[in-house]
Write a protein that holds these residues in place. Structure first.
Motif, PDB file in Angstrom:
ATOM      1  N   GLU A 170      -5.874   9.008   1.870  1.00  0.00           N
ATOM      2  CA  GLU A 170      -6.636  10.184   2.279  1.00  0.00           C
ATOM      3  C   GLU A 170      -5.794  11.090   3.167  1.00  0.00           C
ATOM      4  N   SER A 171      -4.842  10.522   3.857  1.00  0.00           N
ATOM      5  CA  SER A 171      -3.910  11.303   4.680  1.00  0.00           C
ATOM      6  C   SER A 171      -2.644  10.490   4.862  1.00  0.00           C
ATOM      7  N   TRP A 172      -1.573  11.189   5.271  1.00  0.00           N
ATOM      8  CA  TRP A 172      -0.280  10.553   5.469  1.00  0.00           C
ATOM      9  C   TRP A 172       0.092  10.588   6.951  1.00  0.00           C
ATOM     10  N   ASP A 173       0.854   9.582   7.354  1.00  0.00           N
ATOM     11  CA  ASP A 173       1.456   9.609   8.685  1.00  0.00           C
ATOM     12  C   ASP A 173       2.783  10.353   8.667  1.00  0.00           C
ATOM     13  N   LEU A 174       3.265  10.656   7.460  1.00  0.00           N
ATOM     14  CA  LEU A 174       4.563  11.305   7.287  1.00  0.00           C
ATOM     15  C   LEU A 174       4.384  12.820   7.257  1.00  0.00           C
ATOM     16  N   ASP A 175       5.403  13.521   6.736  1.00  0.00           N
ATOM     17  CA  ASP A 175       5.289  14.962   6.548  1.00  0.00           C
ATOM     18  C   ASP A 175       4.109  15.267   5.627  1.00  0.00           C
ATOM     19  N   ASP A 176       3.676  16.509   5.618  1.00  0.00           N
ATOM     20  CA  ASP A 176       2.576  16.909   4.733  1.00  0.00           C
ATOM     21  C   ASP A 176       2.940  16.585   3.286  1.00  0.00           C
ATOM     22  N   ARG A 177       2.079  15.788   2.662  1.00  0.00           N
ATOM     23  CA  ARG A 177       2.308  15.392   1.274  1.00  0.00           C
ATOM     24  C   ARG A 177       0.981  15.454   0.529  1.00  0.00           C
ATOM     25  N   VAL A 178       1.052  15.304  -0.764  1.00  0.00           N
ATOM     26  CA  VAL A 178      -0.148  15.283  -1.593  1.00  0.00           C
ATOM     27  C   VAL A 178      -1.009  14.090  -1.195  1.00  0.00           C
ATOM     28  N   ASN A 179      -2.299  14.330  -0.955  1.00  0.00           N
ATOM     29  CA  ASN A 179      -3.194  13.229  -0.625  1.00  0.00           C
ATOM     30  C   ASN A 179      -4.270  13.080  -1.699  1.00  0.00           C
ATOM     31  N   LYS A 180      -5.174  12.150  -1.464  1.00  0.00           N
ATOM     32  CA  LYS A 180      -6.210  11.850  -2.454  1.00  0.00           C
ATOM     33  C   LYS A 180      -7.059  13.077  -2.783  1.00  0.00           C
ATOM     34  N   TYR A 181      -7.351  13.909  -1.779  1.00  0.00           N
ATOM     35  CA  TYR A 181      -8.239  15.041  -2.008  1.00  0.00           C
ATOM     36  C   TYR A 181      -7.534  16.173  -2.760  1.00  0.00           C
ATOM     37  N   ASP A 207       0.827  -1.197   0.000  1.00  0.00           N
ATOM     38  CA  ASP A 207       0.000   0.000   0.000  1.00  0.00           C
ATOM     39  C   ASP A 207       0.865   1.252   0.000  1.00  0.00           C
ATOM     40  N   LEU A 208       1.925   1.249   0.794  1.00  0.00           N
ATOM     41  CA  LEU A 208       2.808   2.407   0.859  1.00  0.00           C
ATOM     42  C   LEU A 208       3.538   2.609  -0.461  1.00  0.00           C
ATOM     43  N   ILE A 209       3.952   1.517  -1.079  1.00  0.00           N
ATOM     44  CA  ILE A 209       4.595   1.607  -2.395  1.00  0.00           C
ATOM     45  C   ILE A 209       3.638   2.250  -3.394  1.00  0.00           C
ATOM     46  N   ASN A 210       2.390   1.839  -3.358  1.00  0.00           N
ATOM     47  CA  ASN A 210       1.395   2.414  -4.267  1.00  0.00           C
ATOM     48  C   ASN A 210       1.124   3.884  -3.949  1.00  0.00           C
ATOM     49  N   ASN A 211       1.155   4.248  -2.670  1.00  0.00           N
ATOM     50  CA  ASN A 211       0.988   5.652  -2.298  1.00  0.00           C
ATOM     51  C   ASN A 211       2.039   6.513  -2.971  1.00  0.00           C
ATOM     52  N   TYR A 212       3.287   6.044  -2.961  1.00  0.00           N
ATOM     53  CA  TYR A 212       4.362   6.824  -3.578  1.00  0.00           C
ATOM     54  C   TYR A 212       4.195   6.890  -5.096  1.00  0.00           C
TER      55      TYR A 212
END
Length: 592
Positions: A212-223, A144-149
């Motif tokens: 929808e949100s990240w646990d990391l630094d502020d990054r681009v999310n789904k919205y 899932d994390l790989i796909n997020n990136y």
């Protein structure tokens, strides 16, 4: 205490200018260019580090990709900034030499650049994205994390190509990492429709893969991706419609509506509204920390020491000002409580400068300096307006002084030390995209207006918009409904100086607006006599309907007699000369 964020992104590039500068936050990160070997692409952490470089490049002015917010340094803030670029629209005028490239565009006098550095035809960022796609599936770990990136990179590639199409139309479509031997280096321009199909595919992939949100630094999310999709699809749908291009514009507009609706129905964001209509709007642009603001989907974060700017300092020192055309589009609130255009208002007057601000949409005073609020906003009592030639700071060629991003406390921090954040994606834009898409499709309802436009008007303390507003005589010959006129007005006011107006005019096929004489404040001859406030101004005036107004560019290369807009070429920009010299298969932009 302000939390420092290392992930920083910016918006779309202005054609014709090299953006220089760097993001110091990333200088010590591991270099990630050309990391294509199997020893690197092993874990999600490797992908995170690589994508940090993509964020970095997106905000590095020298990569010529996206714009900047308030730019990333002191000097850069004078011209690589959204407020500076507004002088290529009908919202603002500038006599600052650093803005001349934008003023030329507005006047229809843009030059064909000699090289890609100045012309915006730069592709290094695209290669970085394509390198990722050729390697990321080698990583092992949290799928899932790989796909997020992967979603992040789809987002940026969609944004990159959207920007290129906005500026050049047909552009080469490349979806693999090229080498010096690649035949595609000498390829032709790909049809706009094919490129935009790829953009739509990429942004859909981003939406599917981003969290929808990240646990990391502020990054681009789904919205944020949905917001970008609504922007992309609204642009392309209206561009196809008003330029009479082949294509299903209704399909694009439907996609814009659906994307905006996803953000709206998520409940994740809301209009910032504390019940203070005289200040809530401007607070969005004068805040040192936007992290917890419910309206902000994504911001460019500043901190000092670190990444800072000087936008308030340059707003105060450059010969720059909003136009009469822009000021006139703010509605008046008459005694009966109805909001009317200035031409229909019973309360509007420009007999004095101060009168212009009375009984107007409260966003006017939060965008343009009302002289009665000088001491509160500027902490001075010099007496404004200050027209060109009168001396000192805050000289305006139009007589109107822009304050939307100005904050005196930030100005006091000094050169290259200002830290007010910049909103890149606002919920307000999403609502405006939604309303316009539904109106263009002919299916907007009062419930839709209440869900969108009227939330913005409520924040500003304005009467609601209904389905049958008064037709503004200023626009009655446009061939548009009065409702669509009001939605466009709302967009001009709400999103002013945030780098939307120019591309809005291009997609609506309203480039002719830019060819009109640029006017400023009313200034009668008696206002310039000995001992009067404007005795020393050097501006020229012109009579319009029996009144005299500042003729901003009189006597310059951008005067009413030289301004033009060629409908056959000026909606797109030229490819630089040296690019064509290196690739004989490329054709120059039509008309150039």
């Amino acid at each position: 205490m302000k939390r420092k964020i290392n992930i920083i992104i910016w918006s779309v590039i202005s054609v014709g200018l090299l953006f220089t500068g760097c993001n110091d936050d990333f200088l010590n990160r591991e270099p990630t260019e050309d990391l294509t070997n199997n020893n690197y692409w092993q874990t999600p952490t490797d992908l995170q580090v690589y994508n940090n470089g993509i964020y970095d490049d997106a905000g590095d002015n020298s990569t010529n990709v996206f714009l900047v917010g308030h730019s990333n340094g002191g000097w850069n803030s004078s011209y690589i900034s959204t407020y500076g670029q507004e002088s290529q629209t009908d919202n603002a005028a500038s006599l600052a030499s650093s803005h001349s490239v934008y003023v030329k565009v507005a006047a229809g006098l843009e030059d064909i650049p000699s090289n890609s550095t100045r012309g915006g035809w730069k592709w290094e960022f695209l290669r970085r994205c394509n390198v990722f796609f050729e390697n990321y599936e080698k990583a092992e770990g949290d799928e899932d994390l790989i796909n997020n990136y992967a979603g992040e990179v789809y987002f940026f590639r969609a944004w990159f190509y959207f920007d290129k199409v906005q500026h050049f139309g047909d552009v080469p479509l490349v979806t693999k990492a090229l080498t010096e031997e690649s035949e595609e280096l000498y390829g032709e321009r790909t049809a706009r429709s094919e490129v935009m199909a790829q953009v739509l595919s990429d942004i859909n992939n981003a939406i599917d893969l981003l969290p929808e949100s990240w646990d990391l630094d502020d990054r681009v999310n789904k919205y944020v991706a949905y917001a970008l999709k609504s922007r992309i699809c609204l642009f392309e749908g209206t561009y196809i419609k008003y330029h009479n291009l082949d294509g299903d514009y209704e399909s694009w507009l439907s996609e814009a509506e659906k994307a905006a609706s996803e953000v709206i129905t998520s409940g994740a964001y809301s209009i910032y509204n504390t019940g203070n209509p005289e200040s809530d709007y401007r607070t969005l642009f004068t805040s040192a920390d936007l992290h917890d603001n419910p309206e902000i989907l994504l911001a460019r974060i500043y901190a000092s020491p670190g990444l800072a700017h000087r936008v308030s300092g340059y707003i105060a020192s450059q010969t720059y000002g909003p136009t009469k055309s822009f000021i006139d589009d703010f509605l008046c609130i008459d005694k009966d409580g109805v909001a009317r255009p200035v031409a229909l208002s019973t309360s509007y007057s420009d007999d004095t400068y101060e009168d212009v601000f009375k009984n107007r949409d409260p966003r006017l005073k939060q965008t343009i300096l009302d002289p009665e609020e000088e001491s509160d906003i500027l902490d001075t009592e010099n007496g404004y307006p200050n027209l060109t030639g009168m001396g000192g700071n805050w000289q305006s060629p139009t007589g109107y002084h822009f304050i939307k991003f100005y904050e005196h406390k930030d100005w006091l921090r000094g050169y290259g030390k200002e830290i007010n954040d910049y909103p890149l994606f606002r919920y307000a834009e999403v609502l405006l995209n939604y309303a316009e898409a539904k109106a263009e499709l002919g299916k907007i309802t009062q419930d839709d207006l209440d869900l969108s436009i009227n939330k913005l008007r409520n924040r500003a303390g304005m009467p609601d918009l209904n389905l049958n507003p008064l037709m503004d005589p200023k626009y009655e010959d446009e061939g548009l409904s009065s409702l669509l006129i009001e939605i466009r007005r709302e967009r001009r006011i709400e999103l002013s100086f945030e780098q939307f107006r120019y591309q809005d005019l291009m997609r609506w096929k309203k480039g002719s607006y830019l060819a009109a004489r640029v006017l400023g404040m009313r200034l009668e001859d008696e206002d310039r006599t000995s001992g009067q406030q404007f005795e020393n101004t050097t501006v020229t005036t012109v009579e319009v309907d029996g009144k005299k107004y500042v003729d901003v560019y009189a006597g310059t290369d951008y005067s009413a007699g030289t301004r033009t807009f060629d409908e056959n070429k000026n909606y797109l920009h030229p490819i630089p000369v040296n690019v064509l010299a290196k690739n004989s298969n490329l054709e120059q932009t039509p008309g150039w």
